[in-house]
Design a protein around this motif. Structure first.
Motif, PDB file in Angstrom:
ATOM      1  N   GLY A   1       2.093   8.167  31.007  1.00 23.16           N
ATOM      2  CA  GLY A   1       1.762   6.950  31.728  1.00 23.16           C
ATOM      3  C   GLY A   1       1.922   5.668  30.964  1.00 23.16           C
ATOM      4  O   GLY A   1       1.722   4.583  31.523  1.00 23.16           O
ATOM      5  N   GLY A   2       2.276   5.747  29.684  1.00 25.68           N
ATOM      6  CA  GLY A   2       2.477   4.530  28.906  1.00 25.68           C
ATOM      7  C   GLY A   2       1.177   3.891  28.477  1.00 25.68           C
ATOM      8  O   GLY A   2       0.158   4.562  28.279  1.00 25.68           O
ATOM      9  N   LEU A   3       1.179   2.573  28.394  1.00 25.69           N
ATOM     10  CA  LEU A   3       0.041   1.817  27.878  1.00 25.69           C
ATOM     11  C   LEU A   3      -0.149   0.563  28.717  1.00 25.69           C
ATOM     12  O   LEU A   3       0.800  -0.190  28.942  1.00 25.69           O
ATOM     13  CB  LEU A   3       0.318   1.444  26.417  1.00 25.69           C
ATOM     14  CG  LEU A   3      -0.813   0.879  25.570  1.00 25.69           C
ATOM     15  CD1 LEU A   3      -2.024   1.790  25.539  1.00 25.69           C
ATOM     16  CD2 LEU A   3      -0.297   0.639  24.142  1.00 25.69           C
ATOM     17  N   LEU A   4      -1.332   0.386  29.223  1.00 25.11           N
ATOM     18  CA  LEU A   4      -1.665  -0.753  30.090  1.00 25.11           C
ATOM     19  C   LEU A   4      -0.735  -0.815  31.303  1.00 25.11           C
ATOM     20  O   LEU A   4      -0.326  -1.886  31.753  1.00 25.11           O
ATOM     21  CB  LEU A   4      -1.603  -2.072  29.310  1.00 25.11           C
ATOM     22  CG  LEU A   4      -2.466  -2.175  28.043  1.00 25.11           C
ATOM     23  CD1 LEU A   4      -2.411  -3.596  27.485  1.00 25.11           C
ATOM     24  CD2 LEU A   4      -3.901  -1.760  28.315  1.00 25.11           C
TER      25      LEU A   4
ATOM     26  N   GLY B   1       8.943 -14.316  15.756  1.00 18.51           N
ATOM     27  CA  GLY B   1       9.705 -15.333  16.466  1.00 18.51           C
ATOM     28  C   GLY B   1      10.201 -14.863  17.818  1.00 18.51           C
ATOM     29  O   GLY B   1      10.449 -15.675  18.719  1.00 18.51           O
ATOM     30  N   GLU B   2      10.342 -13.542  17.969  1.00 21.64           N
ATOM     31  CA  GLU B   2      10.794 -12.976  19.240  1.00 21.64           C
ATOM     32  C   GLU B   2       9.622 -12.559  20.131  1.00 21.64           C
ATOM     33  O   GLU B   2       9.825 -11.946  21.179  1.00 21.64           O
ATOM     34  CB  GLU B   2      11.698 -11.771  18.966  1.00 21.64           C
ATOM     35  CG  GLU B   2      12.997 -12.140  18.255  1.00 21.64           C
ATOM     36  CD  GLU B   2      13.826 -10.931  17.892  1.00 21.64           C
ATOM     37  OE1 GLU B   2      13.409  -9.795  18.229  1.00 21.64           O
ATOM     38  OE2 GLU B   2      14.890 -11.092  17.276  1.00 21.64           O
ATOM     39  N   GLY B   3       8.407 -12.883  19.687  1.00 17.86           N
ATOM     40  CA  GLY B   3       7.230 -12.590  20.492  1.00 17.86           C
ATOM     41  C   GLY B   3       6.619 -11.233  20.266  1.00 17.86           C
ATOM     42  O   GLY B   3       5.727 -10.814  21.008  1.00 17.86           O
ATOM     43  N   VAL B   4       7.083 -10.518  19.224  1.00 16.03           N
ATOM     44  CA  VAL B   4       6.506  -9.207  18.896  1.00 16.03           C
ATOM     45  C   VAL B   4       5.386  -9.447  17.891  1.00 16.03           C
ATOM     46  O   VAL B   4       5.641  -9.734  16.723  1.00 16.03           O
ATOM     47  CB  VAL B   4       7.564  -8.255  18.307  1.00 16.03           C
ATOM     48  CG1 VAL B   4       6.921  -6.918  17.949  1.00 16.03           C
ATOM     49  CG2 VAL B   4       8.715  -8.066  19.280  1.00 16.03           C
ATOM     50  N   ASN B   5       4.149  -9.303  18.327  1.00 15.66           N
ATOM     51  CA  ASN B   5       3.016  -9.657  17.472  1.00 15.66           C
ATOM     52  C   ASN B   5       2.274  -8.455  16.901  1.00 15.66           C
ATOM     53  O   ASN B   5       1.392  -8.603  16.058  1.00 15.66           O
ATOM     54  CB  ASN B   5       2.011 -10.523  18.250  1.00 15.66           C
ATOM     55  CG  ASN B   5       1.414  -9.785  19.436  1.00 15.66           C
ATOM     56  OD1 ASN B   5       2.146  -9.295  20.291  1.00 15.66           O
ATOM     57  ND2 ASN B   5       0.087  -9.697  19.500  1.00 15.66           N
ATOM     58  N   VAL B   6       2.619  -7.239  17.357  1.00 14.97           N
ATOM     59  CA  VAL B   6       1.965  -6.021  16.861  1.00 14.97           C
ATOM     60  C   VAL B   6       3.034  -5.108  16.275  1.00 14.97           C
ATOM     61  O   VAL B   6       3.984  -4.737  16.979  1.00 14.97           O
ATOM     62  CB  VAL B   6       1.201  -5.296  17.982  1.00 14.97           C
ATOM     63  CG1 VAL B   6       0.495  -4.067  17.429  1.00 14.97           C
ATOM     64  CG2 VAL B   6       0.193  -6.232  18.642  1.00 14.97           C
ATOM     65  N   SER B   7       2.891  -4.753  14.998  1.00 17.33           N
ATOM     66  CA  SER B   7       3.953  -4.013  14.321  1.00 17.33           C
ATOM     67  C   SER B   7       3.395  -2.904  13.437  1.00 17.33           C
ATOM     68  O   SER B   7       2.247  -2.940  13.000  1.00 17.33           O
ATOM     69  CB  SER B   7       4.780  -4.952  13.425  1.00 17.33           C
ATOM     70  OG  SER B   7       5.339  -6.014  14.154  1.00 17.33           O
ATOM     71  N   ILE B   8       4.255  -1.936  13.180  1.00 17.39           N
ATOM     72  CA  ILE B   8       4.031  -0.928  12.145  1.00 17.39           C
ATOM     73  C   ILE B   8       5.017  -1.243  11.040  1.00 17.39           C
ATOM     74  O   ILE B   8       6.220  -1.347  11.283  1.00 17.39           O
ATOM     75  CB  ILE B   8       4.281   0.491  12.681  1.00 17.39           C
ATOM     76  CG1 ILE B   8       3.320   0.795  13.820  1.00 17.39           C
ATOM     77  CG2 ILE B   8       4.151   1.522  11.562  1.00 17.39           C
ATOM     78  CD1 ILE B   8       3.716   2.003  14.637  1.00 17.39           C
ATOM     79  N   GLY B   9       4.532  -1.439   9.828  1.00 16.88           N
ATOM     80  CA  GLY B   9       5.451  -1.806   8.750  1.00 16.88           C
ATOM     81  C   GLY B   9       4.780  -1.738   7.401  1.00 16.88           C
ATOM     82  O   GLY B   9       3.661  -1.248   7.265  1.00 16.88           O
ATOM     83  N   ALA B  10       5.491  -2.230   6.390  1.00 14.07           N
ATOM     84  CA  ALA B  10       4.997  -2.207   5.009  1.00 14.07           C
ATOM     85  C   ALA B  10       4.768  -0.770   4.557  1.00 14.07           C
ATOM     86  O   ALA B  10       3.662  -0.385   4.192  1.00 14.07           O
ATOM     87  CB  ALA B  10       3.730  -3.051   4.863  1.00 14.07           C
ATOM     88  N   GLY B  11       5.836   0.016   4.601  1.00 10.88           N
ATOM     89  CA  GLY B  11       5.730   1.402   4.189  1.00 10.88           C
ATOM     90  C   GLY B  11       5.510   1.587   2.708  1.00 10.88           C
ATOM     91  O   GLY B  11       5.103   2.663   2.268  1.00 10.88           O
TER      92      GLY B  11
ATOM     93  N   ASN C   1      -4.052   3.273  20.520  1.00  9.10           N
ATOM     94  CA  ASN C   1      -5.462   3.425  20.873  1.00  9.10           C
ATOM     95  C   ASN C   1      -6.201   2.086  20.844  1.00  9.10           C
ATOM     96  O   ASN C   1      -7.093   1.851  21.666  1.00  9.10           O
ATOM     97  CB  ASN C   1      -6.139   4.415  19.928  1.00  9.10           C
ATOM     98  CG  ASN C   1      -5.886   5.863  20.312  1.00  9.10           C
ATOM     99  OD1 ASN C   1      -6.431   6.359  21.294  1.00  9.10           O
ATOM    100  ND2 ASN C   1      -5.055   6.540  19.541  1.00  9.10           N
ATOM    101  N   ALA C   2      -5.821   1.217  19.907  1.00  4.10           N
ATOM    102  CA  ALA C   2      -6.463  -0.097  19.836  1.00  4.10           C
ATOM    103  C   ALA C   2      -6.097  -0.962  21.044  1.00  4.10           C
ATOM    104  O   ALA C   2      -6.959  -1.634  21.627  1.00  4.10           O
ATOM    105  CB  ALA C   2      -6.067  -0.804  18.547  1.00  4.10           C
TER     106      ALA C   2
ATOM    107  N   THR D   1      -2.733  -6.850  24.523  1.00  2.85           N
ATOM    108  CA  THR D   1      -1.871  -6.854  23.339  1.00  2.85           C
ATOM    109  C   THR D   1      -2.010  -8.156  22.555  1.00  2.85           C
ATOM    110  O   THR D   1      -1.261  -8.380  21.600  1.00  2.85           O
ATOM    111  CB  THR D   1      -0.389  -6.670  23.745  1.00  2.85           C
ATOM    112  OG1 THR D   1      -0.018  -7.728  24.646  1.00  2.85           O
ATOM    113  CG2 THR D   1      -0.166  -5.329  24.394  1.00  2.85           C
ATOM    114  N   GLU D   2      -2.947  -9.007  22.943  1.00  2.70           N
ATOM    115  CA  GLU D   2      -3.160 -10.252  22.204  1.00  2.70           C
ATOM    116  C   GLU D   2      -3.715  -9.953  20.813  1.00  2.70           C
ATOM    117  O   GLU D   2      -4.592  -9.087  20.653  1.00  2.70           O
ATOM    118  CB  GLU D   2      -4.120 -11.165  22.963  1.00  2.70           C
ATOM    119  CG  GLU D   2      -3.574 -11.676  24.285  1.00  2.70           C
ATOM    120  CD  GLU D   2      -2.332 -12.531  24.110  1.00  2.70           C
ATOM    121  OE1 GLU D   2      -2.315 -13.352  23.164  1.00  2.70           O
ATOM    122  OE2 GLU D   2      -1.381 -12.386  24.901  1.00  2.70           O
ATOM    123  N   THR D   3      -3.224 -10.674  19.822  1.00  2.00           N
ATOM    124  CA  THR D   3      -3.563 -10.377  18.429  1.00  2.00           C
ATOM    125  C   THR D   3      -5.067 -10.328  18.162  1.00  2.00           C
ATOM    126  O   THR D   3      -5.552  -9.345  17.571  1.00  2.00           O
ATOM    127  CB  THR D   3      -2.878 -11.385  17.495  1.00  2.00           C
ATOM    128  OG1 THR D   3      -1.453 -11.222  17.614  1.00  2.00           O
ATOM    129  CG2 THR D   3      -3.283 -11.156  16.041  1.00  2.00           C
TER     130      THR D   3
END
Length: 351
Positions: free
Chosen positions: A13-16, A43-53, A270-271, A278-280
């Protein structure tokens, strides 16, 4: 791991009420690349990320996240300062820190291999590398070598290790540099000099690259071993991850570190579900104190310093006759609740 989590959630069902979309940017395994990637995404409006491995990327992006109104969940950096003196309210570590990982491994190996009285350590020539040495040695290190991660020849470092009086070796460099070190060291008998060799998470990538030449006394950090206990029967999410890894990768034989990125994706999903947004600011609030199940067991993120806490694992690594020709055995579980330091965001951790 991220794609597996995405596929599973989307099939349910995805998310929201929407399907989850993954937008990928390459950090080029560098601090500058990580900064450029997170700025481009914001800058492209992506405010939630997985990174800094890795730790250098975490240290680079954490200070700029607030100005970008972005939040990052990191799957693997261990450097202590990112949840201490360099704490950012927009950065979350869904991974062991250096004390939990290297201190835990150091204590485990000192206990399990009691006949090994002294250890040599090779670590990155960086803040994180000094954390490796500081928390692993526990007063038993005979020799330390620091190495660049951007080199092909480790003769100088290998010579230093071979000339040490140590009985055991811990390798704190990871990925391709770890494999190169072991391959080059085998040519001069490094695998025979040390009674036991420990490593910090390169895991099955070593055995896949070295095959039958893999040191027979090699132990390493593992993130996930679905064919072994406790993953095999204790954690329902482990079975789910196995199913979706097969769908995504077309094979069950993947490095256990996919569980780290899967865990980070689950934290975000989950958050967002908990926040219903999805607001920061809402996602940050939902991540603080979040508890959820992972393929490696129950997990929580401390509210105070954004440090994730669950279990870390260590296993024997080696070649074997059965497919795919390598694997893990004898997994040892460490409870991070018993190892982790008290939260102290904004303050340097001192032993």
């Amino acid at each position: 791991g991220i794609k597996a989590a995405q596929m599973q959630w989307n099939e349910n069902g995805g998310l929201l009420g929407r399907q989850i979309e993954i937008v990928v940017r390459d950090d080029k395994f560098s601090s500058a690349g990580a900064v450029a990637a997170v700025r481009e995404l914001a800058g492209e409006g992506v405010n939630v990320s997985i990174g800094a491995g890795q730790s250098p990327m975490a240290l680079a992006i954490a200070p700029i996240l607030r100005e970008l109104n972005a939040v990052v969940v990191a799957p693997a950096p261990t450097v202590m300062s990112v949840t201490h003196e360099n704490f950012s309210p927009n950065f979350f570590r869904a991974a062991s820190n250096a004390l939990m990982l290297y201190g835990g491994i150091g204590s485990l190996m000192a206990t399990r291999f009691a006949d090994v009285k002294t250890w040599a350590v090779i670590a990155p020539d960086s803040e994180n590398g000094r954390d490796v040495v500081r928390f692993f040695n526990k007063g038993v290190t005979d020799a330390t070598a620091y190495a660049s991660l951007n080199k092909a020849d480790y003769k100088v470092e290998i010579n230093s290790l071979m000339n040490s009086g140590a009985d055991g070796l811990f390798i704190g460099i990871t990925a391709a540099p770890c494999v190169s070190l072991l391959q080059q060291g085998r040519g001069v008998g490094m695998d025979r000099k040390f009674k036991v060799i420990g490593e910090a998470g390169t895991e099955l990538m070593i055995a896949k690259a070295m095959g039958k030449s893999t040191p027979n006394n090699l132990w390493g950090t593992t993130f996930w071993a679905p064919e072994l206990e406790p993953f095999k029967s204790e954690f329902p999410v482990s079975k789910q991850l196995s199913t979706y890894i097969q769908k995504v990768a077309g094979t069950p034989w993947v490095p256990g570190i996919v569980q780290a990125s899967h865990r980070s994706a689950l934290a975000i999903f989950n958050a967002v579900k908990k926040a219903n947004s999805t607001e920061t600011p809402a996602v940050i609030q939902a991540l603080e104190g979040l508890q959820f199940d992972t393929a490696a067991g129950p997990y929580r993120i401390r509210k105070e310093d954004h440090q994730g806490i669950g279990s870390c694992y260590f296993a024997k690594i080696g070649a074997r006759d059965a497919a795919p020709g390598y694997g893990l055995e004898e997994v040892v579980r460490l409870d991070e609740n018993l190892i982790a330091e008290p939260p102290a965001p904004g303050r340097k951790y001192e032993l």
